[in-house]
Scaffold this motif. Structure first.
Motif, mmCIF file in Angstrom:
data_model
loop_
_atom_site.group_PDB
_atom_site.id
_atom_site.type_symbol
_atom_site.label_atom_id
_atom_site.label_comp_id
_atom_site.label_asym_id
_atom_site.label_seq_id
_atom_site.Cartn_x
_atom_site.Cartn_y
_atom_site.Cartn_z
ATOM 1 N N LYS A 161 0.824 -1.218 0.000
ATOM 2 C CA LYS A 161 0.000 0.000 0.000
ATOM 3 C C LYS A 161 0.850 1.256 0.000
ATOM 4 O O LYS A 161 0.512 2.248 -0.617
ATOM 5 N N ALA A 162 1.970 1.235 0.703
ATOM 6 C CA ALA A 162 2.746 2.449 0.912
ATOM 7 C C ALA A 162 3.597 2.841 -0.280
ATOM 8 O O ALA A 162 4.058 3.978 -0.372
ATOM 9 N N SER A 163 3.815 1.902 -1.224
ATOM 10 C CA SER A 163 4.683 2.220 -2.352
ATOM 11 C C SER A 163 4.047 1.889 -3.701
ATOM 12 O O SER A 163 4.481 2.391 -4.737
ATOM 13 N N GLY A 164 3.041 1.015 -3.690
ATOM 14 C CA GLY A 164 2.431 0.597 -4.948
ATOM 15 C C GLY A 164 3.251 -0.440 -5.687
ATOM 16 O O GLY A 164 2.928 -0.824 -6.812
ATOM 17 N N LYS A 165 4.312 -0.937 -5.067
ATOM 18 C CA LYS A 165 5.165 -1.940 -5.697
ATOM 19 C C LYS A 165 4.821 -3.328 -5.161
ATOM 20 O O LYS A 165 4.045 -3.475 -4.216
ATOM 21 N N SER A 213 7.632 -7.033 -0.677
ATOM 22 C CA SER A 213 8.887 -7.753 -0.461
ATOM 23 C C SER A 213 8.712 -8.646 0.763
ATOM 24 O O SER A 213 7.660 -8.630 1.419
ATOM 25 N N GLU A 214 9.748 -9.365 1.088
ATOM 26 C CA GLU A 214 9.664 -10.244 2.249
ATOM 27 C C GLU A 214 9.537 -9.440 3.544
ATOM 28 O O GLU A 214 9.112 -9.971 4.568
ATOM 29 N N HIS A 215 9.879 -8.145 3.463
ATOM 30 C CA HIS A 215 9.805 -7.314 4.659
ATOM 31 C C HIS A 215 8.499 -6.530 4.765
ATOM 32 O O HIS A 215 8.281 -5.836 5.758
ATOM 33 N N THR A 216 7.653 -6.587 3.725
ATOM 34 C CA THR A 216 6.403 -5.822 3.741
ATOM 35 C C THR A 216 5.390 -6.535 4.630
ATOM 36 O O THR A 216 5.043 -7.695 4.378
ATOM 37 N N PRO A 217 4.907 -5.879 5.660
ATOM 38 C CA PRO A 217 3.921 -6.519 6.534
ATOM 39 C C PRO A 217 2.650 -6.858 5.754
ATOM 40 O O PRO A 217 2.214 -6.103 4.875
ATOM 41 N N GLU A 218 2.063 -7.960 6.083
ATOM 42 C CA GLU A 218 0.852 -8.405 5.372
ATOM 43 C C GLU A 218 -0.267 -7.384 5.493
ATOM 44 O O GLU A 218 -1.021 -7.157 4.545
ATOM 45 N N GLU A 219 -0.374 -6.767 6.661
ATOM 46 C CA GLU A 219 -1.459 -5.792 6.854
ATOM 47 C C GLU A 219 -1.246 -4.521 6.030
ATOM 48 O O GLU A 219 -2.165 -3.704 5.886
ATOM 49 N N ASP A 220 -0.057 -4.360 5.467
ATOM 50 C CA ASP A 220 0.229 -3.183 4.644
ATOM 51 C C ASP A 220 0.191 -3.508 3.155
ATOM 52 O O ASP A 220 0.764 -2.802 2.327
ATOM 53 N N THR A 221 -0.470 -4.615 2.818
ATOM 54 C CA THR A 221 -0.634 -4.945 1.403
ATOM 55 C C THR A 221 -2.102 -4.802 1.004
ATOM 56 O O THR A 221 -2.998 -4.815 1.853
ATOM 57 N N VAL A 222 -2.324 -4.666 -0.293
ATOM 58 C CA VAL A 222 -3.670 -4.507 -0.825
ATOM 59 C C VAL A 222 -3.701 -5.068 -2.240
ATOM 60 O O VAL A 222 -2.681 -5.052 -2.938
ATOM 61 N N THR A 223 -4.843 -5.537 -2.655
ATOM 62 C CA THR A 223 -4.994 -5.991 -4.040
ATOM 63 C C THR A 223 -5.500 -4.829 -4.886
ATOM 64 O O THR A 223 -6.542 -4.245 -4.581
ATOM 65 N N ALA A 224 -4.749 -4.477 -5.915
ATOM 66 C CA ALA A 224 -5.069 -3.302 -6.730
ATOM 67 C C ALA A 224 -5.228 -3.700 -8.195
ATOM 68 O O ALA A 224 -4.754 -4.755 -8.626
ATOM 69 N N VAL A 225 -5.876 -2.814 -8.961
ATOM 70 C CA VAL A 225 -6.150 -3.074 -10.366
ATOM 71 C C VAL A 225 -5.067 -2.448 -11.230
ATOM 72 O O VAL A 225 -4.576 -1.353 -10.941
ATOM 73 N N PHE A 226 -4.705 -3.164 -12.308
ATOM 74 C CA PHE A 226 -3.655 -2.690 -13.205
ATOM 75 C C PHE A 226 -4.024 -3.001 -14.655
ATOM 76 O O PHE A 226 -4.727 -3.984 -14.935
ATOM 77 N N ALA A 227 -3.509 -2.168 -15.545
ATOM 78 C CA ALA A 227 -3.479 -2.547 -16.957
ATOM 79 C C ALA A 227 -2.325 -3.520 -17.136
ATOM 80 O O ALA A 227 -1.382 -3.548 -16.334
#
Length: 782
Positions: free
Chosen positions: A702-706, A709-723
């Motif tokens: 969520k914080a970077s849009g990338k 990584s293995e260090h990204t907390p699960e609670e800080d992830t999101v499923t987003a839409v992309f072309a």
């Protein structure tokens, strides 16, 4: 020519005087008359053959005699929006649709021997000629046939040559057409003042009814007007006769009737169209004086000729004195749209054809939607003027699949000159404000950025001076493009424009139909906030491209044009090849953001931009300018769409005056847009936006849009839409793994025991352009 005949007449009179003084014998006088008469006849014949006849129009084709007809503009279902005319507004109807008493009223006052003569009244012509030379009293010498010829073919000039042409043409017409045909042509051609020609148009404008429903009184009124259409106009100052003498003088002179006034001094009365009763004197000693109008003379003559009874005459006079004419206001629906259509047709076919060619123009307007659009603008007009100083508004609705204009309102009131009502603001360039932002983000998506791209909403200076602010003056730190567009944040929008590249934003906007006609160097990053002028109609077209998945349609206003005989001159056909100008995946990304109800900042915002029962996208806009160091709003916008219908609203002042400080697109334009869209889509099926191939849903940080990584907390992830082409390839590096002291909560030191050490991932804030100090330093400071 008149001088020549006057000279001949004076010479003849001189010889006649000699004869009376016995200076000339009877034989000499007879000889002189015969020779002179023969010379005059020869001169007339020579003049006729050499000058008059070669220039006469052809009377063989009755369609030429009917001459010009007004063109009519229709809605898509055949309802009349407007009748176009030039100097002559006319509708041709057959004699069967004209009451007998209407024709009789015309004959009674103009030509009671119409069905007996050969097209000219020889006696009347002789008396008219005599009156020219002062031998007898003045009298008109024109029959109905001659009047038709004069109106249809000849100029209004008063010359002997024109009169001769009139006589010849009248004789020709009488020899070729029956009396009923001539009467029909005359009644369809007769002038009633202004641009009103023919009994049908006159009846509709004056009485609000077709000619077939005319009463005897109304027919008499129509018969009375053509003698002096401007003077006897029902909308002029001579509708009633006037008494040009004060009450005291009337009482003093003992005037008790119209005839008394005439006998005393004819100038005491000014002529009028309809008779009127004037009351004079104190109560109890009052006297009523009825002054006849021209209508009275028409009805009196009709009774004398036996066309109507004495009882019908009295009833008609009573009816005429109380008749109420329709307000003179051109019957026009969707006035700004029809003037737009008129301009399009005139540009292609010419002014003459549209004003006189009898064209039948079927347009794209949906009558029900147009009514809803008019009502939506009207319902909010007073509130917007009172609360926000916004006196005007415009609305355009368009079919997203083909560009057909379904409704157009160019101002809050076409007839109100105080708000420049006749100006069609839908076709005027205005600053679109934040309603332009979806184009910024679409351009950025084409360059590889995505709705999940993160930028910092912090105070940022671009270049040496440009420092935009959000509408509420607040800063929100890291935000995604999705959040920034949904909340209409200015600083992220400028950053999106910078990342997309101004040339790319301009290129996309122009492809979408927005006429940003200045050079690239003229536009700065403020373009991202709508600093380039755009027309409402073009903005609606651009939003239609989002709705339909990327296809550009030119605005369509006309479905079919037919000539007066029903021949189709042109007819709209949908293009066989669609013009794809925006990647469908990018269109879908914009739709996904603008239709995300929950991403809008609050419930009021959500309600104003939501069409009940439908999936829709919407965006507001407010353009601001500084005046006396105060940032005033000037133009407010709301643009939005469902899958099949796009509509845009502009609200403000046509003359460019500022609005109140609290005015915004959400408060001023959005209520009009929502009311219209709610009514317009009430019977439509909800259709979701198509999801094109390539669209992907990917889990990101969520914080970077990338990618996490293995260090990204699960609670800080999101499923987003992309072309398919902007799915992130890089992994999130924002989280750094560090050792902390569990006891102190601070970074572990060399003295921290192993059992007190703990590894944790911490987020490190950096701008998307960490090497750009103007972007990075404010983030670090934040």
């Amino acid at each position: 020519m008149k001088k020549h005949f006057t000279k001949v007449w004076l010479h003849t009179k001189k010889q006649y005087d000699r004869f009376k003084k016995r200076e000339m014998s009877v034989g000499q006088m007879i000889k002189y008359v015969l020779v002179g008469g023969a010379s005059l006849v020869f001169a007339i014949i020579f003049l006729t053959l050499l000058i008059v006849i070669p220039g006469l129009p052809d009377v063989d084709n009755i369609e030429n005699l009917v001459a010009s007809q007004s063109s009519v503009i229709l809605d898509r279902d055949g309802g009349i929006l407007y009748t176009i005319h030039g100097d002559e507004n006319r509708k041709i109807i057959p004699l069967e649709e004209i009451p007998v008493h209407t024709a009789q009223a015309a004959m009674a006052i103009e030509d009671d021997r119409f069905y007996e003569h050969i097209g000219i009244d020889v006696g009347a012509i002789f008396k008219a000629v005599c009156s020219e030379f002062g031998i007898c009293s003045a009298r008109g010498g024109s029959t109905i046939t001659q009047q038709f010829v004069k109106n249809a073919f000849l100029s209004p000039e008063r010359t002997y040559t024109r009169k001769l042409k009139e006589i010849i043409l009248a004789l020709q017409i009488e020899s070729k057409y029956g009396k009923d045909e001539i009467m029909t042509m005359y009644l369809n051609r007769i002038p009633y003042g202004s641009s009103i020609y023919g009994v049908e148009v006159a009846s509709q404008i004056f009485f609000g009814k077709p000619a077939s429903e005319l009463t005897i009184a109304e027919s008499a009124i129509l018969a009375a007007i053509p003698k002096a259409p401007s003077y006897y106009s029902p909308y002029g100052s001579n509708i009633y006769p006037l008494i040009n003498i004060d009450e005291k003088e009337i009482l003093k002179l003992g005037i008790e009737s119209e005839q008394d006034l005439v006998d005393e001094n004819p100038d005491f009365i000014s002529k009028g169209l309809i008779g009127k009763t004037y009351t004079f004197g104190e109560e109890g000693e009052q006297r009523d004086i009825y002054i006849k109008g021209r209508v009275d003379f028409v009805l009196s003559r009709m009774a004398e000729l036996g066309y109507i009874s004495a009882e019908e005459e009295r009833a008609a006079i009573e009816e005429a004195t109380v008749i109420e004419f329709q307000p003179f206001r051109e019957d026009i629906t969707a006035p700004h749209f029809v003037m737009y259509v008129r301009e399009l047709v005139e540009e292609k076919y010419g002014k003459e054809q549209i004003e006189k060619g009898g064209l039948r123009i079927t347009t794209t307007i949906n009558a029900k939607m147009q009514e809803s659009a008019d009502k939506a603008v009207e319902d909010r007009a007073e509130r917007n003027a009172t609360n926000f100083l916004a006196t005007n508004a415009a609305l355009v609705a368009m079919d997203t699949n083909n560009g057909q204009i379904l409704a157009m309102v160019g101002s809050a009131d076409y007839w109100n000159d105080e708000i420049d009502g006749k100006v069609n603001v839908a076709l005027r360039p205005r600053l679109p404000g934040s309603s332009f932002k979806p184009i910024d983000y679409a351009a950025a998506f084409l360059q590889g950025y995505a709705p999940s791209t993160v930028v910092y909403d912090v105070r940022t200076k671009f270049g040496s001076w440009y420092e935009p602010e959000n509408f509420d003056g607040q800063f929100r730190g890291p935000v995604t493009f999705r959040q920034a567009l949904a909340a209409s944040l200015n600083i992220p929008a400028v950053k999106a424009t910078y990342l997309a590249g101004i040339p790319n934003v301009l290129d996309l906007a122009r492809k979408m139909g927005i006429d940003l006609n200045q050079g690239e160097d003229w536009y700065g990053l403020s373009l991202g906030l709508g600093a380039g002028e755009a027309r409402l109609i073009d903005m609606v077209g651009a939003y239609s491209i989002f709705a339909n998945g990327g296809y550009k349609n030119e605005p369509v206003a006309i479905l079919k044009i037919e000539d007066r005989n029903g021949n189709i001159l042109e007819e709209y056909e949908e293009p066989t090849k669609k013009n794809l100008i925006l990647d469908p995946q990018v269109a879908y990304l914009i739709n996904d953001i603008l239709s995300d109800r929950e991403s809008r900042p609050d419930e009021y915002w959500r309600n104003q931009l939501t069409v009940p029962g439908h999936t829709n996208g919407a965006k507001t806009g407010t353009s601001n300018k500084k005046k006396n160091d105060i940032n005033y709003p000037f133009d407010t916008w709301t643009m939005g769409y469902t899958r099949n219908l796009a509509a845009g609203v502009w609200a403000g002042n046509a003359n460019g005056d500022q609005l109140s400080l609290k005015a915004s697109g959400l408060d001023v334009a959005a209520p009009i847009w929502r009311q219209f869209m709610t009514e317009a889509t009430a019977e439509m099926e909800n259709v979701p936006f198509e999801k094109p191939e390539g669209i992907k849903w990917v889990k990101v940080a969520k914080a970077s849009g990338k990618l996490p990584s293995e260090h990204t907390p699960e609670e800080d992830t999101v499923t987003a839409v992309f072309a398919s082409f902007n799915v992130p390839q890089e992994y999130d590096t924002s989280y750094q793994l560090v050792e902390i002291d569990k006891v102190s909560g601070k970074l572990a030191t060399e003295y921290t025991p192993d059992e007190a050490r703990e590894e944790k991932a911490f987020f490190s804030h950096h701008s998307i352009l960490p090497d750009n100090p103007n972007w990075e330093n404010p983030v670090r400071a934040w």
